[in-house]
Design a protein around this motif. Structure first.
Motif, PDB file in Angstrom:
ATOM      1  N   LYS A 167      36.332  36.591  52.508  1.00 54.55           N
ATOM      2  CA  LYS A 167      35.936  37.370  51.515  1.00 54.55           C
ATOM      3  C   LYS A 167      36.388  36.726  49.880  1.00 54.55           C
ATOM      4  O   LYS A 167      35.552  36.450  49.195  1.00 54.55           O
ATOM      5  N   TYR A 171      34.014  34.367  47.388  1.00 54.49           N
ATOM      6  CA  TYR A 171      34.246  35.178  46.219  1.00 54.49           C
ATOM      7  C   TYR A 171      34.465  33.861  45.023  1.00 54.49           C
ATOM      8  O   TYR A 171      33.907  33.791  44.119  1.00 54.49           O
ATOM      9  N   LEU A 209      29.713  38.478  46.022  1.00 49.08           N
ATOM     10  CA  LEU A 209      29.221  38.785  47.429  1.00 49.08           C
ATOM     11  C   LEU A 209      27.970  39.522  47.805  1.00 49.08           C
ATOM     12  O   LEU A 209      27.487  39.462  49.021  1.00 49.08           O
TER      13      LEU A 209
END
Length: 594
Positions: A167, A171, A209
């Motif tokens: 993540k 990002y 995202l």
């Protein structure tokens, strides 16, 4: 001799066993099928890439059917990575076998990097230079991003550590790409009036995202335009807007025809689709994101105005944005073309207020104050985006102290991309980074970044010497404290303050749920990770939350995990279930490491 040689050569080939005859016959029947039928069989979805490779090596006919640019390998690629197909045009020539190989290689590289993040940054936030490996990757970036998305979409609560770092990497990658696109967009000439495109860049940067694209948002707006045209056809079946084709930018000059378009728009937007201004939850960042405005059908004056403006211009009504104080408006010219106009020659439209049309005096009533004529003027794209980001900046300052200030950081990045020499915002960014840098779990290089920002401020405005000097002094003091803290920290389980730490370094543990082995190589009396990690790992759902011992464990696959101890166990059962990995991963302790 020649005959003997031939006999000898023939004897080298072994006779086929009788049971192989049906297989050869079956292959012969398969090859004799029409090409379309064979292609259908090979694309059935039950064959893997390895299967296709083996099939293509059996004979020339099957090899031709499995050619690298053909339908068979395209189907293999589509089944394996369906989300990537939108990046290919049906008319393009694509070597699907080569694309498959490149995507496969990018996936392996992505997993390797995510695993390395787990090893390098298990006890701290990823530093600002931690992404250097990613920036040097070879191959299409979309392949790398797609693999990160695959990791994030893994079933349930598996691989939480990998998901956490995937993540963060995703990002970073997307924000860097979006920021570069925004900077290029801002270099367009002043008459380039794609307000929607600029708003989508802001939306994408703050929600990297999410799957947000200008194409998808434009498609949703086009569907609203179709509804407006349907209503407009009932008002005036010969209206010129009905003849416009997609992508045309023609404008209608007759006021009466423009009025018919606005009436149809107001009916569709506010009566049929129930769009409205969000008065109940006005100070919510979602009101500024165009994809959320379309989903939730609500927003604030500036976002509702951009939607209204985009639809009107597609239907030939030349509305213009007005940066009116406290309430963004649109203006609609009522004067003759080429005439000298003043503010009274316009009607002002409040998209937040269901498309209500206002006079100059009513605009002043709307905000409760008299304003100068200059504030009724039209503004360009950059000014509109500045106001949108300014709203986000104000919302970011309202975040609680336990947050990561992500919205504030994102809005500062966006504002400084448009106006890189804004001294007050640079000072705010320096204070923010300094604040983040002094948290124990934050990266030391954030402190160094503060010094770079302060040096830039001092160059731009020497008059800020006092504020800059104060921050420089405290930053340098922080660096000195960090230097003093460098060294091996000795923690003893025998200390009274560590009495809750039940297990020591060197113990081998077995994962109760997934069955893999690991060894403890470090521990903390409480969780030392930051608020973001604690939220992502759902640590608060544990019986004791983050107020319990946490262990650094090395898993047999080479990854590093941070394990919560869990509730202590009764003494008569020393080898029963005792710990948890990440948030809720229980461990048992079958043996001690000697």
């Amino acid at each position: 001799m020649a005959a003997a040689a031939v006999d000898s050569a023939m004897e080298v080939v072994p006779a086929l066993p009788e049971e192989a005859a049906p297989e050869i016959a079956g292959l012969s029947c398969l090859v004799n099928l029409p090409g379309e039928v064979l292609e259908y069989i090979l694309c059935c979805g039950s064959l893997t890439a390895a299967d296709i490779g083996r099939v293509s090596s059996t004979c020339r006919r099957l090899r031709e059917l499995c050619q690298s640019s053909g339908k068979v390998w395209k189907e293999q690629f589509r089944v394996r990575w369906p989300s990537l197909m939108k990046h290919y045009s049906p008319t393009d020539y694509v070597n699907w076998l080569e694309e498959y190989k490149v995507r496969q290689k990018a996936g392996l590289e992505a997993r390797k990097i995510v695993a390395s993040f787990s090893k390098r940054f298990f006890s701290e936030h990823v530093p600002c230079n931690g992404f250097s490996d990613i920036e040097n990757l070879e191959g299409p970036e979309i392949f790398f991003e797609d693999e990160l998305v695959c990791i994030l979409n893994m079933e349930g609560r598996k691989a939480l550590t990998w998901k956490y770092y995937a993540k963060k990497i995703l990002y970073y990658l997307r924000q860097q790409k979006i920021l570069n696109n925004l900077k290029a967009f801002l270099q367009q000439p002043d008459d380039y009036e794609s307000y929607l495109e600029g708003a989508v860049y802001i939306d994408q940067y703050c929600n990297p995202l999410s799957d947000i694209s200008l194409k998808d948002i434009q498609a949703q707006i086009d569907s609203i335009v179709e509804l407006v045209c349907k209503t407009l056809r009932g008002i005036n079946s010969r209206h010129p807007s009905l003849a416009f084709k997609a992508g045309e930018s023609s404008m209608i000059m007759e006021i009466e025809l423009q009025s018919q378009v606005l009436d149809a728009m107001n009916y569709v937007l506010y009566d049929q689709l129930k769009f409205k201004g969000n008065r109940m939850d006005y100070y919510n960042a979602l009101n500024l994101y165009m994809h959320q405005v379309l989903i939730r059908r609500t927003g604030i004056p500036i976002s509702m105005s951009l939607l209204y403006l985009t639809i009107a211009r597609q239907l030939g009504v030349p509305l213009e944005p007005v940066n009116f104080p406290s309430h963004f408006l649109l203006r609609w010219c009522q004067g003759a073309e080429g005439a000298t106009l003043d503010i009274f020659d316009y009607i002002y439209i409040d998209a937040f207020g269901k498309g209500k049309q206002l006079t100059v005096k009513e605009c002043e009533y709307l905000i409760g104050q008299h304003v100068t004529a200059a504030l009724y003027g039209v503004v360009n794209v950059k000014k509109v985006l500045q106001r949108m980001v300014g709203n986000l900046l104000s919302l970011g300052k309202r975040e609680g102290i336990d947050q990561s200030y992500q919205l504030l950081r994102d809005s500062l990045d966006l504002y400084l991309a448009m106006y890189p020499d804004q001294v007050q915002l640079l000072l705010l960014q320096a204070r923010l980074y300094f604040h983040l840098g002094i948290w124990p779990e934050k990266s030391f290089c954030l402190v160094l970044k503060v010094l770079d920002i302060l040096q830039h401020i001092q160059t731009l405005d020497p008059g800020q010497h006092g504020a800059v000097g104060y921050l420089v002094q405290h930053t340098l003091e922080h660096i000195e404290r960090k230097k003093e803290e460098v060294g091996v920290e000795v923690k003893l389980r025998s200390d009274e303050k560590h009495r809750d730490v039940c297990y020591s370094i060197g113990l081998i543990m077995k994962h109760k749920r997934y069955g893999y082995n690991c060894v403890i190589y470090g521990w903390d009396p409480t969780c030392m990770m930051g608020h973001e990690w604690i939220r992502n790992m759902n640590v608060h759902s544990l019986p004791h939350g983050h107020h319990q011992p946490f262990y650094n464990v090395l898993v047999e696959d080479g990854s590093c995990r941070y394990a919560a101890q869990g509730p202590p166990l009764p003494q008569p059962e020393p080898y029963a279930s005792c710990c948890q990995l990440s948030s809720d991963w229980p461990l048992s302790m079958p043996i001690k490491f000697l």
